[in-house]
Design a protein around this motif. Sequence first.
Motif, PDB file in Angstrom:
ATOM      1  N   ILE A 296      14.307  -1.756  -5.786  1.00 15.43           N
ATOM      2  CA  ILE A 296      14.408  -2.090  -4.370  1.00 15.43           C
ATOM      3  C   ILE A 296      13.112  -1.680  -3.668  1.00 15.43           C
ATOM      4  CG2 ILE A 296      15.573   0.099  -3.850  1.00 15.43           C
ATOM      5  CD1 ILE A 296      17.046  -1.373  -1.572  1.00 15.43           C
ATOM      6  N   ILE A 297      12.608  -2.591  -2.855  1.00 10.68           N
ATOM      7  CA  ILE A 297      11.431  -2.318  -2.021  1.00 10.68           C
ATOM      8  C   ILE A 297      11.896  -2.317  -0.565  1.00 10.68           C
ATOM      9  CG2 ILE A 297       9.142  -3.125  -1.316  1.00 10.68           C
ATOM     10  CD1 ILE A 297       8.930  -4.505  -4.044  1.00 10.68           C
ATOM     11  N   PHE A 298      11.648  -1.223   0.113  1.00  8.37           N
ATOM     12  CA  PHE A 298      12.155  -0.991   1.462  1.00  8.37           C
ATOM     13  C   PHE A 298      10.952  -0.730   2.373  1.00  8.37           C
ATOM     14  CE2 PHE A 298      13.993   1.390   4.914  1.00  8.37           C
ATOM     15  CZ  PHE A 298      15.309   0.970   5.032  1.00  8.37           C
ATOM     16  N   GLN A 299      10.664  -1.680   3.263  1.00  9.10           N
ATOM     17  CA  GLN A 299       9.509  -1.529   4.159  1.00  9.10           C
ATOM     18  C   GLN A 299       9.923  -0.826   5.455  1.00  9.10           C
ATOM     19  OE1 GLN A 299       7.728  -5.345   4.870  1.00  9.10           O
ATOM     20  NE2 GLN A 299       6.712  -5.411   2.878  1.00  9.10           N
ATOM     21  N   LYS A 300       9.093   0.140   5.852  1.00  8.67           N
ATOM     22  CA  LYS A 300       9.367   0.884   7.082  1.00  8.67           C
ATOM     23  C   LYS A 300       8.151   0.818   7.999  1.00  8.67           C
ATOM     24  CE  LYS A 300      10.780   5.489   8.704  1.00  8.67           C
ATOM     25  NZ  LYS A 300      11.107   6.863   8.284  1.00  8.67           N
ATOM     26  N   ASN A 301       8.400   0.436   9.255  1.00 13.68           N
ATOM     27  CA  ASN A 301       7.342   0.296  10.251  1.00 13.68           C
ATOM     28  C   ASN A 301       7.209   1.626  11.012  1.00 13.68           C
ATOM     29  OD1 ASN A 301       5.807  -0.246  12.574  1.00 13.68           O
ATOM     30  ND2 ASN A 301       6.475  -2.384  12.619  1.00 13.68           N
ATOM     31  N   TYR A 302       6.117   2.362  10.752  1.00  9.21           N
ATOM     32  CA  TYR A 302       5.967   3.691  11.346  1.00  9.21           C
ATOM     33  C   TYR A 302       5.572   3.640  12.818  1.00  9.21           C
ATOM     34  CZ  TYR A 302       6.914   6.432   7.247  1.00  9.21           C
ATOM     35  OH  TYR A 302       7.559   7.038   6.205  1.00  9.21           O
ATOM     36  N   LYS A 303       4.970   2.555  13.253  1.00  8.73           N
ATOM     37  CA  LYS A 303       4.664   2.452  14.693  1.00  8.73           C
ATOM     38  C   LYS A 303       5.950   2.260  15.497  1.00  8.73           C
ATOM     39  CE  LYS A 303      -0.171   1.093  14.693  1.00  8.73           C
ATOM     40  NZ  LYS A 303      -1.194   0.164  15.215  1.00  8.73           N
ATOM     41  N   LEU A 314      11.983  -2.145  12.847  1.00  5.36           N
ATOM     42  CA  LEU A 314      11.801  -0.895  12.107  1.00  5.36           C
ATOM     43  C   LEU A 314      11.748  -1.136  10.597  1.00  5.36           C
ATOM     44  CD1 LEU A 314      11.587   2.165  12.074  1.00  5.36           C
ATOM     45  CD2 LEU A 314      14.086   2.272  12.089  1.00  5.36           C
ATOM     46  N   VAL A 315      12.653  -1.973  10.086  1.00  6.57           N
ATOM     47  CA  VAL A 315      12.683  -2.295   8.651  1.00  6.57           C
ATOM     48  C   VAL A 315      12.479  -3.805   8.499  1.00  6.57           C
ATOM     49  CG1 VAL A 315      13.998  -2.127   6.492  1.00  6.57           C
ATOM     50  CG2 VAL A 315      14.279  -0.380   8.269  1.00  6.57           C
ATOM     51  N   PRO A 316      11.231  -4.266   8.312  1.00  8.78           N
ATOM     52  CA  PRO A 316      10.974  -5.714   8.236  1.00  8.78           C
ATOM     53  C   PRO A 316      11.582  -6.372   7.003  1.00  8.78           C
ATOM     54  CG  PRO A 316       8.939  -4.458   8.623  1.00  8.78           C
ATOM     55  CD  PRO A 316       9.995  -3.485   8.235  1.00  8.78           C
ATOM     56  N   LEU A 317      11.625  -5.640   5.871  1.00  6.59           N
ATOM     57  CA  LEU A 317      12.039  -6.292   4.622  1.00  6.59           C
ATOM     58  C   LEU A 317      12.743  -5.309   3.693  1.00  6.59           C
ATOM     59  CD1 LEU A 317      11.892  -8.676   2.538  1.00  6.59           C
ATOM     60  CD2 LEU A 317       9.699  -7.709   1.804  1.00  6.59           C
ATOM     61  N   ILE A 318      13.820  -5.808   3.079  1.00  4.21           N
ATOM     62  CA  ILE A 318      14.453  -5.133   1.944  1.00  4.21           C
ATOM     63  C   ILE A 318      14.523  -6.143   0.805  1.00  4.21           C
ATOM     64  CG2 ILE A 318      16.561  -4.073   1.038  1.00  4.21           C
ATOM     65  CD1 ILE A 318      17.174  -3.051   3.809  1.00  4.21           C
ATOM     66  N   ASN A 319      13.892  -5.811  -0.305  1.00  2.77           N
ATOM     67  CA  ASN A 319      13.818  -6.738  -1.442  1.00  2.77           C
ATOM     68  C   ASN A 319      14.460  -6.083  -2.664  1.00  2.77           C
ATOM     69  OD1 ASN A 319      13.225  -8.679  -3.288  1.00  2.77           O
ATOM     70  ND2 ASN A 319      11.009  -8.586  -3.083  1.00  2.77           N
ATOM     71  N   ILE A 320      15.541  -6.702  -3.160  1.00  6.10           N
ATOM     72  CA  ILE A 320      16.274  -6.164  -4.313  1.00  6.10           C
ATOM     73  C   ILE A 320      16.076  -7.103  -5.500  1.00  6.10           C
ATOM     74  CG2 ILE A 320      18.549  -5.549  -5.228  1.00  6.10           C
ATOM     75  CD1 ILE A 320      19.433  -4.978  -2.363  1.00  6.10           C
ATOM     76  N   LYS A 321      15.701  -6.537  -6.642  1.00  9.75           N
ATOM     77  CA  LYS A 321      15.513  -7.316  -7.872  1.00  9.75           C
ATOM     78  C   LYS A 321      16.368  -6.710  -8.980  1.00  9.75           C
ATOM     79  CE  LYS A 321      10.759  -8.714  -6.803  1.00  9.75           C
ATOM     80  NZ  LYS A 321       9.357  -8.749  -7.290  1.00  9.75           N
TER      81      LYS A 321
END
Length: 578
Positions: A296-303, A314-321
């Motif tokens: 799982i790739i979990f993107q977090k926007n710190y700004k 806050l969380v643009p993308l969650i990618n599960i493979k």
Amino acid sequence: MKSSKSLDTKINSPLTTSSDSSNTVKIRLNQSDDQTVERLEEEIFFANSNFFPSLKKLYETSQSVIDEAKDERNTISTALKSLLDSMCLQAEKCLNLNRIKNEKQRKDFQKLIKLYKKKESKVKEQLNRRLSALEEVKQTKDNLLLTNLQYKKKISVLQDSLSQQKIESGRTLLQVQKESLEIKKKHNWINHCNMRQLNMTLKNSTPTKPLNFLLQNEENFEWNFNKKIPFIYNFEKDYLKKHTIKSGFSSDYGGLGLAPSPLQFLIMSILAEFVKSFVTTCSVNCLKLKEVFAKIIFQKNYKKYLGINANDILVPLINIKIYVQSSEHKIEIQKCFEKVKRQCSIIDYLTSSSKFELDYDLETTTENTTRKENGKGILNGLKIKKVKKLSKKYQKKKTEYIEPFTVQGFWNLKNNSAQGLFKGYLSCEKKGEVIYGIDWPIEIGGTNTIPDWHKVMAASISSMSLSTFVLFSTMNNIKLDSLGITYQGKWDRRKLYNLESTKDTKTINDNNIKIIYHIVTNELDDTIKKLFDLVKESNVGYNLSKNNTQIAMSLHINDDIPQRVLLKSKKLSLLDQK
């Protein structure tokens, strides 16, 4: 005078056949007959000048008589007589010549006609041959069309026969699959899932009595400000006492980096629930899996998280493979994957704007509740200078502010004696890699030896909520003397197991979370209220429930498993052996 060649061309032109502009075929007799035709045409049509000498002689005689008559008028009678005689003689010659010529021409014409007829017969012969050839071509074409029609009929019959065979084959295969399914159902374990226990629970469950398919619990968690690892949760049951969740801040966030971050536990619990639902669905359908790896790739926007860009996601993308190795039919595995995508409770929470409530209660610090910090430059257990630098770091334009967090794991199928279990890999700044296992309730086939997903999810989302509140308190110079959370969670998994009813359709997959902060501080109420509003907008669970995150899910069947995951699985096997 025209040449005989040009005349021959004109005469023969109607009888020629042209296959193209550069290839003209003429109808010819043999060489002798062709030469005769050319000679006769020359004599008949172009040899009439033989009459001219006699006529010329007649003219000269007449002219001389006239001239003589002009000079000698007295002898005109004699001259006329002489002229008449001469004219008669010449006329007779002309008649004789004409007679002879006419006779010769008649014979030549007859001969020429015969040659023309001979030539015509050859033309007819050749035309007949060509017509015959055309007739043969037409007959061949008709035969080909008839043969083609016959072949089409045979192909149609073969196709009908093949379709019928496919239907019969499908029926046979279905019967074999049903028999195989009955055999598999007799087994206690499939993919290390306790199918006997799961089937018993399914048998005793109804839409109105969902048993463990509708999970609800309430847990209390606390943040330990004066500990090196600020969040430590010990599971209550005796057999789970050795299992804890430990999380804290890295050195960049003012912590000591002795435990994985709370966000990693939250991400791992999301991945574990998805993988567990997938493996369970495959097991219910008796699909045997050899290996199941997940990432799982979990993107977090710190700004957004630090309040710099308030309007960002806050969380643009969650990618599960999911990577699967199996000898089962790919289409059947894909069907299970698609069902989990639609009906898994955690995916429903991420994609359907489920309820996530945040609230707090506030108590004023007393003598008994006053907390002392461990050293100078420390506030709420964090190093103030580090926390202050954090905000400045992400305010810089060149700083990458969307950070991807990656968690990997797999469903334990390596050891046949091991029961169903998801193991995930977390990273720790000071201690390196941490391996953590997540089970599922014993009532639906779990091992009952380690914490299940629902408990880990509650602890991880509470840990994440606590850490966010502590971080923002420190950034705003607010001292907290005590901070705890009451977590109330509801996860509806009936739809995944086909337990929904028409009356209950609206409440199916109704996943709700409520978190109440218990705050003890000496700060004013207004100050805490403003702090709470900031924390609410930066809370990961709260933002995920708004359904702004892009969710990507992919299944890779019998593809190459990423080397990094494979190496980790081997390492884990060695750890298990120890």
